[in-house]
Design a protein around this motif. Structure first.
Motif, mmCIF file in Angstrom:
data_model
loop_
_atom_site.group_PDB
_atom_site.id
_atom_site.type_symbol
_atom_site.label_atom_id
_atom_site.label_comp_id
_atom_site.label_asym_id
_atom_site.label_seq_id
_atom_site.Cartn_x
_atom_site.Cartn_y
_atom_site.Cartn_z
ATOM 1 N N VAL A 183 0.834 -1.197 0.000
ATOM 2 C CA VAL A 183 0.000 0.000 0.000
ATOM 3 C C VAL A 183 0.865 1.242 0.000
ATOM 4 O O VAL A 183 0.590 2.231 -0.656
ATOM 5 N N THR A 184 1.939 1.238 0.749
ATOM 6 C CA THR A 184 2.847 2.380 0.780
ATOM 7 C C THR A 184 3.828 2.274 -0.360
ATOM 8 O O THR A 184 3.946 1.242 -1.015
ATOM 9 N N ARG A 185 4.548 3.348 -0.600
ATOM 10 C CA ARG A 185 5.521 3.366 -1.696
ATOM 11 C C ARG A 185 6.618 2.351 -1.446
ATOM 12 O O ARG A 185 7.177 2.262 -0.368
ATOM 13 N N LEU A 239 -16.578 -1.275 -5.348
ATOM 14 C CA LEU A 239 -17.069 -0.678 -6.588
ATOM 15 C C LEU A 239 -17.842 0.601 -6.330
ATOM 16 O O LEU A 239 -17.735 1.577 -7.090
ATOM 17 N N THR A 240 -18.625 0.612 -5.280
ATOM 18 C CA THR A 240 -19.398 1.816 -4.952
ATOM 19 C C THR A 240 -18.474 2.997 -4.678
ATOM 20 O O THR A 240 -18.718 4.122 -5.161
ATOM 21 N N LYS A 241 -17.403 2.757 -3.964
ATOM 22 C CA LYS A 241 -16.459 3.842 -3.657
ATOM 23 C C LYS A 241 -15.641 4.236 -4.897
ATOM 24 O O LYS A 241 -15.332 5.414 -5.075
ATOM 25 N N LEU A 242 -15.286 3.245 -5.741
ATOM 26 C CA LEU A 242 -14.518 3.565 -6.946
ATOM 27 C C LEU A 242 -15.318 4.447 -7.898
ATOM 28 O O LEU A 242 -14.742 5.227 -8.673
ATOM 29 N N ARG A 243 -16.642 4.306 -7.874
ATOM 30 C CA ARG A 243 -17.501 5.093 -8.761
ATOM 31 C C ARG A 243 -17.965 6.395 -8.122
ATOM 32 O O ARG A 243 -18.783 7.122 -8.695
ATOM 33 N N SER A 248 -11.399 11.292 -2.284
ATOM 34 C CA SER A 248 -10.993 10.615 -1.048
ATOM 35 C C SER A 248 -11.587 9.207 -0.969
ATOM 36 O O SER A 248 -10.912 8.263 -0.528
ATOM 37 N N GLU A 249 -12.823 9.036 -1.416
ATOM 38 C CA GLU A 249 -13.440 7.711 -1.383
ATOM 39 C C GLU A 249 -12.795 6.772 -2.404
ATOM 40 O O GLU A 249 -12.627 5.579 -2.136
ATOM 41 N N ILE A 250 -12.436 7.310 -3.568
ATOM 42 C CA ILE A 250 -11.748 6.489 -4.570
ATOM 43 C C ILE A 250 -10.391 6.036 -4.043
ATOM 44 O O ILE A 250 -10.015 4.859 -4.189
ATOM 45 N N GLU A 251 -9.652 6.937 -3.427
ATOM 46 C CA GLU A 251 -8.352 6.574 -2.861
ATOM 47 C C GLU A 251 -8.500 5.527 -1.768
ATOM 48 O O GLU A 251 -7.686 4.592 -1.675
ATOM 49 N N GLU A 252 -9.524 5.672 -0.956
ATOM 50 C CA GLU A 252 -9.760 4.703 0.115
ATOM 51 C C GLU A 252 -10.072 3.324 -0.460
ATOM 52 O O GLU A 252 -9.561 2.303 0.033
ATOM 53 N N SER A 256 -7.734 -0.099 -0.147
ATOM 54 C CA SER A 256 -8.321 -1.331 0.379
ATOM 55 C C SER A 256 -8.122 -2.483 -0.597
ATOM 56 O O SER A 256 -7.732 -3.593 -0.201
ATOM 57 N N LEU A 257 -8.372 -2.233 -1.884
ATOM 58 C CA LEU A 257 -8.187 -3.276 -2.902
ATOM 59 C C LEU A 257 -6.732 -3.710 -2.971
ATOM 60 O O LEU A 257 -6.438 -4.914 -3.074
#
Length: 552
Positions: A183-185, A239-243, A248-252, A256-257
């Protein structure tokens, strides 16, 4: 008056004998049969003339079953079907087999131009004054094929698994030199973060001249797993957050994925669905660096599962991934090179990756500042160059001088030599390497013993062995570079494979030298009489006394 009355009686009498037939304009067009009169009169009406059809109907055999349009460049495939050429190329690139009505699945193994049908189509267009069809461009054909793929999801899933099963039968499974992303660099050094990752000491490239990767994946990888028809709540939440419209929700969701797919194979197989890949695809080229990096990193983790590779390629995610290779952020390019390397390990993906344009950016990234990017790009090029079509593309884009410069600089010598070894096995690659000073470069590497492992020496000798099929030109270049002494040293102290190839090259060179010496000793021949005979033929003798002088 009497004449007129007689004429009227005659007309009335004839009308009783014949039933006249009139048209709508009160014109006589014929008579019904009369026993007393055997002749008939007809008058052609303008309404009786048949009209020419406005547009002819295209014969069914002239239409491509995939594009549904008139074929401009028809070809016959191995199964006997006829398609537009570019449609076949796209189907092969995307590993898609269309479903034809009342016909077995087509086989795209080989294609032959259908010149007879092409000539027939052109003649038909000329007869009906129709403009001849123009060939489809690759992008238009790709859109048509992808539409067909989307309309046949069940069939596509079955084909994927059938291809995977065939791939397992033909080649061993693979073990990934690419660690799953965190998740981190990631740091610049190699890092093991999944069960499928290997330690840096295990990153030794496969032996040269092999046709398949020599590493193996964990036995828990299943190539026959099919996408689960049930939708998991975890996937729906991601998927709900990616859309979502909020960054911030997309990054979260991406974090997670990325975390879920980092270590567990079953999660990689479960979450790699058509819905998720289609949602992930536009995020690869996001203008937000964090979204771009995390989406590509998550794709790397998903690609580590064997059964996901073809599914990822067929999802249409390769073009944006290649765009990241070309112009993404440095960290995104690092992950993208790892994703392409992972996908290139599957034999069924190699051709598609080359067709869609991944070779030039991978070659450019060999000079990247990131160590991980350079190494993954080099290994991706090696696996892609196992396919003949990709070898030809690499030669055309000028890869040979670039790879030789890297070998001379001692930069990633082992990995670069693997690709050069593959290129030396084809005629175009050999010619390009001979033109670019490949023999001198490789002999210099062997002379300097600049090897980080025994396999690197084997790769160098194997590449020279491939170039030795260049005939007399190789022999001349090898002698000029002092290859005989270097090969003798390899024959004494090299590895088993290196000694065998060095021995064969020395025998080839010695055999030709001995043959030439036995056939003609030019110095002796010149000293003994060829020179005087030539002078005699040229008229240098006195009085033209030479018998053959007139025949020169």
């Amino acid at each position: 008056m009497e004449f007129k009355e007689g004429l009227m009686r005659l007309v009335v009498q004839k009308s009783k004998e014949n039933d006249w037939v009139f048209d709508t304009g009160d014109r006589v067009i014929g008579t019904i049969h009369s026993p007393r009169r055997k002749w008939k009169l007809f008058h052609r009406s303008s309404s009786a003339i048949p009209s020419k059809p406005s547009k002819p109907q295209i014969p069914k055999e002239f239409i491509c079953p995939i594009s549904g349009s008139l074929m401009a460049d028809p070809v016959i495939v191995s199964s006997g079907h006829t398609f537009e050429r570019v449609c076949v190329q796209v189907c092969k690139a995307l590993n898609f087999t269309p479903n034809l009505m009342n016909s077995p699945p087509p086989d795209f193994t080989s294609i032959i131009p259908n010149l007879a049908l092409k000539s027939t189509i052109l003649n038909w267009c000329q007869n009906y004054s129709i403009d001849p069809p123009k060939p489809l461009d690759f992008n238009s054909a790709e859109k048509i094929v992808r539409t067909s793929m989307a309309s046949e999801p069940e069939k596509a899933t079955i084909s994927e698994n059938e291809l995977l099963i065939r791939g397992v039968k033909q080649a061993p499974a693979v073990n990934f030199n690419h660690a799953a992303t965190e998740v981190t660099r990631r740091p610049t050094h190699f890092h093991s973060s999944s069960d499928e990752s290997v330690s840096p000491t295990a990153l030794t490239p496969p032996l040269p001249l092999s046709t398949q990767p020599s590493c193996y994946s964990s036995p828990s990888s299943s190539c026959s797993e099919m996408e689960s028809p049930t939708k998991s709540p975890e996937e729906d939440e991601i998927l709900t957050k990616l859309r979502s419209a909020h960054v911030s929700e997309i990054e979260e969701a991406l974090s997670s994925l990325r975390r879920i797919t980092r270590t567990r194979e079953e999660d990689r197989a479960r979450l790699c669905t058509t819905r998720l890949l289609s949602t992930l695809r536009p995020l690869l080229v996001s203008r937000y660096t964090s979204i771009q990096v995390n989406s590509v990193a998550a794709l790397v983790n998903l690609s580590l599962h064997k059964s996901n590779k073809i599914k990822i390629v067929r999802s249409g995610i390769l073009p944006p991934l290649i765009d990241v290779l070309k112009a993404g952020s440095p960290e995104a390019q690092e992950h993208a090179s790892g994703a392409v390397f992972s996908l290139a390990l599957d034999d069924d993906c190699k051709t598609a990756i080359g067709v869609l344009g991944a070779l030039p950016p991978l070659l450019h990234l060999l000079n990247s500042e990131g160590e991980r990017t350079r190494h993954d790009s080099a290994l991706a090029l090696y696996h892609l160059s196992l396919v003949q079509s990709n070898r030809s593309k690499l030669v055309k884009i000028g890869s040979v001088p670039v790879l030789l410069r890297l070998v001379k600089s001692g930069h990633m010598t082992g990995r670069v030599l693997l690709s050069l070894c593959n290129l030396s096995s084809c005629a175009d690659g050999r010619a390009a390497m001979l033109d670019s000073g490949g023999v001198e470069c490789l002999v210099g590497v062997l002379r300097g013993n600049e090897f980080d492992s025994r396999s690197t020496q084997e790769s160098c000798v194997a590449t020279l062995y491939g170039l030795s099929h260049g005939g007399l030109r190789f022999k001349g270049l090898a002698k000029a570079a002092g290859a005989v002494e270097v090969l003798r040293e390899v024959e004494k102290r090299g590895s088993e494979r290196g000694r065998e190839k060095a021995r064969r090259m020395l025998e080839m060179m010695r055999g030709r030298d001995k043959e030439e010496e036995e056939e003609v000793d030019w110095e002796e021949l010149l000293d003994s009489g060829l020179g005087s005979r030539t002078r005699c033929q040229l008229g240098g003798g006195g009085g033209g006394s030479c018998v053959n002088s007139s025949e020169f």
